[in-house]
Design an enzyme around this catalytic site. Structure first.
Site, PDB file in Angstrom:
ATOM      1  N   CYS A 117       0.765  -1.216   0.096  1.00  0.00           N
ATOM      2  CA  CYS A 117       0.026   0.015  -0.027  1.00  0.00           C
ATOM      3  C   CYS A 117       0.803   1.349   0.057  1.00  0.00           C
ATOM      4  CB  CYS A 117      -0.873  -0.009   1.116  1.00  0.00           C
ATOM      5  SG  CYS A 117      -2.141  -1.570   1.190  1.00  0.00           S
ATOM      6  N   HIS A 257      -3.499   7.421   3.098  1.00  0.00           N
ATOM      7  CA  HIS A 257      -3.674   6.226   2.374  1.00  0.00           C
ATOM      8  C   HIS A 257      -5.201   5.894   3.109  1.00  0.00           C
ATOM      9  CE1 HIS A 257      -3.953   2.103   1.386  1.00  0.00           C
ATOM     10  NE2 HIS A 257      -3.430   1.590   2.521  1.00  0.00           N
ATOM     11  N   ASN A 287     -10.242   0.013   0.566  1.00  0.00           N
ATOM     12  CA  ASN A 287      -8.576   0.265   0.600  1.00  0.00           C
ATOM     13  C   ASN A 287      -8.051  -0.166  -0.820  1.00  0.00           C
ATOM     14  OD1 ASN A 287      -5.944   0.022   0.676  1.00  0.00           O
ATOM     15  ND2 ASN A 287      -5.965  -1.052   2.602  1.00  0.00           N
TER      16      ASN A 287
HETATM   17  C1  LIG Z   1      -9.507  -5.135  10.537  1.00  0.00           C
HETATM   18  C2  LIG Z   1     -10.315  -4.165  11.211  1.00  0.00           C
HETATM   19  C3  LIG Z   1     -11.255  -3.277  10.523  1.00  0.00           C
HETATM   20  C4  LIG Z   1     -10.844  -4.950  12.323  1.00  0.00           C
HETATM   21  O1  LIG Z   1     -11.432  -4.155  13.155  1.00  0.00           O
HETATM   22  P1  LIG Z   1     -11.579  -4.583  14.782  1.00  0.00           P
HETATM   23  O2  LIG Z   1     -12.411  -3.270  15.155  1.00  0.00           O
HETATM   24  O3  LIG Z   1      -9.992  -4.498  15.079  1.00  0.00           O
HETATM   25  O4  LIG Z   1     -12.309  -5.550  14.724  1.00  0.00           O
HETATM   26  P2  LIG Z   1     -11.765  -6.884  15.519  1.00  0.00           P
HETATM   27  O5  LIG Z   1     -10.747  -7.717  14.543  1.00  0.00           O
HETATM   28  O6  LIG Z   1     -11.421  -6.655  16.953  1.00  0.00           O
HETATM   29  O7  LIG Z   1     -13.148  -8.001  15.287  1.00  0.00           O
HETATM   30  C5  LIG Z   1     -14.217  -7.444  16.246  1.00  0.00           C
HETATM   31  C6  LIG Z   1     -15.269  -8.636  15.831  1.00  0.00           C
HETATM   32  O8  LIG Z   1     -15.713  -8.350  14.768  1.00  0.00           O
HETATM   33  C7  LIG Z   1     -15.888  -9.605  14.078  1.00  0.00           C
HETATM   34  N1  LIG Z   1     -15.477  -9.456  12.419  1.00  0.00           N
HETATM   35  C8  LIG Z   1     -14.435  -9.269  11.746  1.00  0.00           C
HETATM   36  N2  LIG Z   1     -14.596  -9.092  10.492  1.00  0.00           N
HETATM   37  C9  LIG Z   1     -15.966  -8.811  10.413  1.00  0.00           C
HETATM   38  C10 LIG Z   1     -16.840  -8.518   9.280  1.00  0.00           C
HETATM   39  N3  LIG Z   1     -16.435  -8.169   7.914  1.00  0.00           N
HETATM   40  N4  LIG Z   1     -18.185  -8.723   9.447  1.00  0.00           N
HETATM   41  C11 LIG Z   1     -18.685  -8.878  10.668  1.00  0.00           C
HETATM   42  N5  LIG Z   1     -17.843  -9.042  11.659  1.00  0.00           N
HETATM   43  C12 LIG Z   1     -16.446  -9.121  11.647  1.00  0.00           C
HETATM   44  C13 LIG Z   1     -14.784 -10.455  14.262  1.00  0.00           C
HETATM   45  O9  LIG Z   1     -14.881 -11.552  14.175  1.00  0.00           O
HETATM   46  C14 LIG Z   1     -14.739  -9.972  15.968  1.00  0.00           C
HETATM   47  O10 LIG Z   1     -15.672 -10.917  16.397  1.00  0.00           O
HETATM   48  P3  LIG Z   1     -15.678 -11.394  17.814  1.00  0.00           P
HETATM   49  O11 LIG Z   1     -15.293 -10.326  18.777  1.00  0.00           O
HETATM   50  O12 LIG Z   1     -17.022 -12.339  18.221  1.00  0.00           O
HETATM   51  O13 LIG Z   1     -14.468 -12.053  17.883  1.00  0.00           O
HETATM   52  C15 LIG Z   1      -9.038  -3.503  11.628  1.00  0.00           C
HETATM   53  O14 LIG Z   1      -8.472  -4.147  12.694  1.00  0.00           O
HETATM   54  C16 LIG Z   1      -8.199  -2.630  10.886  1.00  0.00           C
HETATM   55  O15 LIG Z   1      -8.610  -1.775  10.017  1.00  0.00           O
HETATM   56  N6  LIG Z   1      -6.956  -3.012  10.789  1.00  0.00           N
HETATM   57  C17 LIG Z   1      -6.089  -2.421   9.813  1.00  0.00           C
HETATM   58  C18 LIG Z   1      -6.479  -3.196   8.638  1.00  0.00           C
HETATM   59  C19 LIG Z   1      -5.606  -2.338   7.407  1.00  0.00           C
HETATM   60  O16 LIG Z   1      -5.764  -1.189   7.430  1.00  0.00           O
HETATM   61  N7  LIG Z   1      -5.130  -3.068   6.509  1.00  0.00           N
HETATM   62  C20 LIG Z   1      -4.611  -2.782   5.450  1.00  0.00           C
HETATM   63  C21 LIG Z   1      -3.117  -1.997   5.696  1.00  0.00           C
HETATM   64  S1  LIG Z   1      -2.652  -1.092   4.487  1.00  0.00           S
END
Ligand SMILES: CC(C)(COP(=O)(O)OP(=O)(O)OC[C@H]1O[C@@H](n2cnc3c(N)ncnc32)[C@H](O)[C@@H]1OP(=O)(O)O)[C@@H](O)C(=O)NCCC(=O)NCCS
Length: 330
Positions: A117, A257, A287
């Site tokens: 990215c 980004h 993204n």
């Molecule tokens: C991926 C991301 C959105 C997850 O958000 P989060 O608030 O950290 O969510 P969590 O991983 O704590 O998950 C919370 C809950 O949602 C659930 N969940 C994850 N993806 C889901 C989806 N698409 N739909 C519904 N539920 C989802 C998980 O299973 C978890 O459930 P649980 O509590 O029962 O285990 C976040 O971590 C993020 O944006 N990270 C950076 C990603 C990124 O930018 N990547 C590219 C970089 S270049």
């Protein structure tokens, strides 16, 4: 002093738009549960574009490139270099940039660069160095990703986040105040594990076993990536500003980004940058990895927000982890 001035921007996204509701309905068919509400509140994404079968990353890159060349008012044959940032090239070999060169009708050297990215910022730095060093006068930088082909639809923690697009910039050697003032790159190779596509390279080559083990898809530790992104983006933008002797208040626009709106919000809060200075389009594209910054920049330029004389900050982070930032006088 020679500067690399951005004289053209361009972008392209495939026609097909998939809303969160549509994606949720498609995923429900394979028993993967998600919702518009979850995706919107956790990420700020409302829809993304997906390329149809038959459309290649190099087609998208060429479309964005042509548009940037048109704005720059130069022909493809005037280019001295093409640098394409991508992790979703048409094939491992030859470079996506070679296809792009041919498709737009250029004849200059062309190569790919892999910084996920952060690819567009890395490519911008390469272009700037070529120009400052006298090795090129006109450079085309492209960030392109066709991520929909390498997403694991059974992994809801990644497949809802990404979209397909291409963004481009034409840089020209000019003396004067306009252009790239500073560009910083950083990599922390201790973090290679938190965001990767494990298979398809030489470590786990494409074969029946690696396909069965589903190694060809994006895997991510979302929380670690999130934490790293907030820390690294805040730090790189601050350092770039400090090194250039430019205050945060002097910035007219920041093009971050577009990975997650919550990452952007936190970084802007930490840096004390008003949110009104952010150019954002994550809602429409998700993204798009290396395409994200140039696509967003193009939007800000074409709708008249970014104007001559403005100071613009760019920042991005991706797998590696690799990140970077740039300050540009428009
Ligand atoms: C991926 C991301 C959105 C997850 O958000 P989060 O608030 O950290 O969510 P969590 O991983 O704590 O998950 C919370 C809950 O949602 C659930 N969940 C994850 N993806 C889901 C989806 N698409 N739909 C519904 N539920 C989802 C998980 O299973 C978890 O459930 P649980 O509590 O029962 O285990 C976040 O971590 C993020 O944006 N990270 C950076 C990603 C990124 O930018 N990547 C590219 C970089 S270049």
């Amino acid at each position: 002093m020679l500067r690399a001035r951005i004289v053209g921007t361009g972008s392209y996204a495939p026609e097909k738009v998939v809303t969160n509701d549509e994606l949720a309905a498609q995923l429900a068919e394979i028993n993967v549960e998600t919702s518009d509400e979850w995706i919107r509140t956790r990420t700020g994404i409302a829809q993304r574009h997906f390329a149809p079968e038959g459309e290649d990353a190099s087609d998208m890159a060429a479309a964005a490139g042509r548009s940037a060349l048109q704005m720059a008012g130069i022909e493809a044959k005037d280019l001295d270099l093409i640098v394409v940032g991508t992790v979703t090239a048409d094939m491992p070999m030859p470079a996506c940039a070679a296809f792009v060169q041919h498709k737009i009708g250029a004849t200059c050297p062309a190569f790919d660069l892999s910084a996920a990215c952060a690819g567009s910022i890395y490519a911008l730095k390469v272009a700037e160095q070529f120009i400052r060093g006298g090795g090129a006068k006109n450079v085309l930088v492209v960030g392109v990703e066709l991520l929909s082909r390498i997403l694991d639809w059974h992994d809801r923690t990644t497949c809802v986040l990404f979209g397909d697009a291409a963004g481009a910039m034409v840089l020209r050697a000019e003396s004067g105040e306009q252009g790239v003032i500073s560009c910083r790159l950083a990599t922390d190779g201790a973090l290679t594990d938190i965001l990767k596509i494990p298979g398809g390279g030489s470590k786990h080559p494409l074969n029946q076993e690696t396909v069965d083990r589903r190694l060809g898809y994006v895997v991510m530790n979302g929380r670690e990536v999130y934490r790293t992104a907030v820390r690294a983006l805040s730090e790189t933008m601050l350092t770039t500003l400090k090194e250039s002797g430019i205050g945060i208040d002097d910035l007219h626009w920041v093009v971050p980004h577009q990975a997650n709106i919550r990452i952007v919000d936190t970084v802007f809060e930490r840096l004390n940058i008003p949110k009104s200075k952010a150019v954002l389009n994550i809602e429409k594209y998700g993204n798009t990895s290396s395409a994200s910054v140039p696509v967003t920049l193009d939007e800000g330029v074409r709708d008249g927000r970014i104007r001559e004389g403005h100071l613009v900050g760019l920042m991005a982070i991706g797998a590696g982890m690799s990140w970077g930032s740039a300050l540009v006088r428009w």
